[in-house]
Design a protein around this motif. Structure first.
Motif, PDB file in Angstrom:
ATOM      1  N   UNK A 193       0.818  -1.214   0.000  1.00 22.04           N
ATOM      2  CA  UNK A 193       0.000   0.000   0.000  1.00 22.04           C
ATOM      3  C   UNK A 193       0.849   1.261   0.000  1.00 22.04           C
ATOM      4  N   UNK A 194       2.070   1.160   0.533  1.00 24.52           N
ATOM      5  CA  UNK A 194       3.000   2.280   0.453  1.00 24.52           C
ATOM      6  C   UNK A 194       3.550   2.456  -0.956  1.00 24.52           C
ATOM      7  N   UNK A 195       3.376   1.428  -1.802  1.00 22.67           N
ATOM      8  CA  UNK A 195       3.809   1.517  -3.193  1.00 22.67           C
ATOM      9  C   UNK A 195       4.917   0.585  -3.586  1.00 22.67           C
ATOM     10  N   UNK A 196       5.474  -0.175  -2.628  1.00 19.13           N
ATOM     11  CA  UNK A 196       6.569  -1.087  -2.939  1.00 19.13           C
ATOM     12  C   UNK A 196       6.085  -2.304  -3.727  1.00 19.13           C
ATOM     13  N   UNK A 197       6.930  -2.802  -4.620  1.00 26.35           N
ATOM     14  CA  UNK A 197       6.750  -4.159  -5.123  1.00 26.35           C
ATOM     15  C   UNK A 197       7.396  -5.088  -4.108  1.00 26.35           C
ATOM     16  N   UNK A 198       6.666  -6.117  -3.701  1.00 26.91           N
ATOM     17  CA  UNK A 198       7.124  -7.031  -2.663  1.00 26.91           C
ATOM     18  C   UNK A 198       7.235  -8.438  -3.246  1.00 26.91           C
ATOM     19  N   UNK A 199       8.418  -9.042  -3.104  1.00 24.10           N
ATOM     20  CA  UNK A 199       8.638 -10.403  -3.591  1.00 24.10           C
ATOM     21  C   UNK A 199       9.062 -11.262  -2.396  1.00 24.10           C
ATOM     22  N   UNK A 200       8.102 -11.905  -1.709  1.00 26.02           N
ATOM     23  CA  UNK A 200       8.455 -12.752  -0.554  1.00 26.02           C
ATOM     24  C   UNK A 200       9.356 -13.910  -0.977  1.00 26.02           C
ATOM     25  N   UNK A 201      10.030 -14.502  -0.018  1.00 32.08           N
ATOM     26  CA  UNK A 201      10.992 -15.559  -0.319  1.00 32.08           C
ATOM     27  C   UNK A 201      10.325 -16.759  -0.987  1.00 32.08           C
ATOM     28  N   UNK A 202       9.105 -17.067  -0.611  1.00 33.73           N
ATOM     29  CA  UNK A 202       8.419 -18.188  -1.247  1.00 33.73           C
ATOM     30  C   UNK A 202       8.242 -17.943  -2.736  1.00 33.73           C
ATOM     31  N   UNK A 203       7.939 -16.709  -3.097  1.00 33.68           N
ATOM     32  CA  UNK A 203       7.800 -16.370  -4.519  1.00 33.68           C
ATOM     33  C   UNK A 203       9.152 -16.361  -5.211  1.00 33.68           C
ATOM     34  N   UNK A 204      10.190 -15.916  -4.502  1.00 33.81           N
ATOM     35  CA  UNK A 204      11.537 -15.953  -5.059  1.00 33.81           C
ATOM     36  C   UNK A 204      11.895 -17.376  -5.482  1.00 33.81           C
ATOM     37  N   UNK A 205      11.610 -18.342  -4.595  1.00 33.54           N
ATOM     38  CA  UNK A 205      11.912 -19.739  -4.914  1.00 33.54           C
ATOM     39  C   UNK A 205      11.069 -20.250  -6.079  1.00 33.54           C
ATOM     40  N   UNK A 206       9.849 -19.774  -6.160  1.00 29.86           N
ATOM     41  CA  UNK A 206       8.944 -20.243  -7.205  1.00 29.86           C
ATOM     42  C   UNK A 206       9.345 -19.734  -8.584  1.00 29.86           C
ATOM     43  N   UNK A 207       9.703 -18.444  -8.697  1.00 28.63           N
ATOM     44  CA  UNK A 207       9.972 -17.867 -10.020  1.00 28.63           C
ATOM     45  C   UNK A 207      11.442 -17.968 -10.407  1.00 28.63           C
ATOM     46  N   UNK A 208      12.335 -18.096  -9.431  1.00 28.16           N
ATOM     47  CA  UNK A 208      13.751 -18.284  -9.722  1.00 28.16           C
ATOM     48  C   UNK A 208      14.536 -16.991  -9.853  1.00 28.16           C
ATOM     49  N   UNK A 209      15.848 -17.154  -9.789  1.00 28.88           N
ATOM     50  CA  UNK A 209      16.775 -16.023  -9.755  1.00 28.88           C
ATOM     51  C   UNK A 209      16.617 -15.096 -10.956  1.00 28.88           C
ATOM     52  N   UNK A 210      16.604 -15.655 -12.153  1.00 25.95           N
ATOM     53  CA  UNK A 210      16.571 -14.811 -13.355  1.00 25.95           C
ATOM     54  C   UNK A 210      15.339 -13.920 -13.392  1.00 25.95           C
ATOM     55  N   UNK A 211      14.197 -14.462 -13.003  1.00 26.11           N
ATOM     56  CA  UNK A 211      12.971 -13.672 -13.007  1.00 26.11           C
ATOM     57  C   UNK A 211      13.001 -12.599 -11.916  1.00 26.11           C
TER      58      UNK A 211
END
Length: 327
Positions: free
Chosen positions: A201-219
């Motif tokens: 809501x403050x405007x940040x894009x947030x990528x939690x660690x679970x999503x990091x593992x799901x989409x991978x480093x390159x993404x």
């Protein structure tokens, strides 16, 4: 022209001399330097364990093992940039507002010269002081934030200036542009489901660690670069971004994070961004068994310095191309 670089450890043993980062000269200068390493040993805004005030000297102590050639990025750092250990900014234990004033006063002449400060905390509250200084030079910067916590809470114990609140205050003060900022690696138990939503809501894009593992480093790296574009970027790296198996020496560890190799790769992947400064925070020597965290923290800072050298090399190559075209 003076080119400041580390003492050669093949000629002078590492255990000789005063401990500075990477055995750089300890000199408070803004002449003929591209980066400076600065300590901010403040820790009285931490909510759990304290002792981060000793992190700058702890990290410097281990950093003497670092060497100038970075094989992973194929560059000899000091062929392209000059740097010094600028020493520590004087902090006022227990007085965060006077400490912020000191941070701004000390960083301003560094930033006015276009030098990249690489700042060693201290707890994460220092980032607000850092961002105030950067705002004076660059206006609202983009933030790339590696952390297991969003640090966008409104307050702790009724206090608005703590290590869990700096980025909410930074948005409120207009120091960062959250539309072009991103937080990576958030995880662990929360007070409520609203905690991540508060950051969004403050405007940040947030990528939690679970999503990091799901989409991978390159993404993840693609999303960082697309979010930031070519704007001036401040990188804030909380060591608790890394799994405590690889970084046990921190105040609020959260399991399920990156390995030490991945921790370095995320910094290397920032190459190409318009990075104007960095901080690395929340190293806690008391809990750092066998200096595991110091090894990693000094290496992360080394990769940050390498990014400065890579940027300088590109600038030199671009100038050479322009000259060739004019001939």
């Amino acid at each position: 022209m003076t080119n400041y670089q580390p003492k050669d450890s093949s000629k002078s043993p590492r255990f000789c001399g005063i401990r500075t980062f990477m055995r750089l000269e300890q000199i408070k200068t803004t002449d003929h330097v591209d980066f400076v390493v600065v300590g901010v040993p403040f820790d009285t805004a931490a909510s759990n364990r304290t002792g981060q005030r000793y992190a700058p000297q702890h990290i410097r102590n281990f950093s003497v093992l670092l060497r100038p050639y970075n094989p992973d990025m194929d560059i000899n750092v000091f062929d392209y940039c000059s740097g010094v250990d600028y020493g520590d900014i004087d902090v006022i234990p227990g007085n965060i507002h006077r400490t912020y004033d000191n941070i701004v006063a000390e960083l301003t002449p560094i930033l006015d010269k276009g030098i990249v400060p690489i700042i060693i905390g201290g707890d994460h509250s220092i980032s607000l002081g850092n961002l105030r200084a950067f705002h004076k030079k660059y206006g609202a910067v983009s933030l790339v934030h590696f952390d297991s916590h969003s640090d966008t809470w409104n307050d702790y114990y009724g206090e608005r200036y703590m290590h869990g609140t700096p980025f909410r205050r930074a948005v409120e003060e207009g120091l960062i542009d959250p539309r072009h900022s991103i937080q990576i690696g958030l995880r662990g138990p929360l007070y409520s489901a609203q905690d991540y939503e508060d950051a969004r809501e403050l405007g940040f894009e947030v990528v939690p660690m679970k999503e990091v593992r799901k989409i991978g480093f390159d993404q993840v790296m693609k999303r960082i670069h697309e979010r930031v574009e070519n704007r001036p970027v401040f990188v804030s790296y909380d060591i608790d971004f890394v799994d405590p198996a690889y970084a046990p020496g921190t105040g609020t560890p959260e399991v399920g994070g990156p390995t030490s190799f991945e921790a370095l790769e995320y910094v290397r992947g920032l190459d190409g961004l318009n990075i104007v400064g960095f901080d690395l925070v929340e190293v806690l020597p008391t809990y750092d068994a066998n200096e595991i965290t110091a090894v990693l923290a000094s290496s992360v800072i080394y990769e940050m310095i390498t990014l400065t050298a890579l940027k300088k090399r590109r600038e030199l190559q671009q100038k050479a191309e322009v000259l060739n075209q004019q001939q």
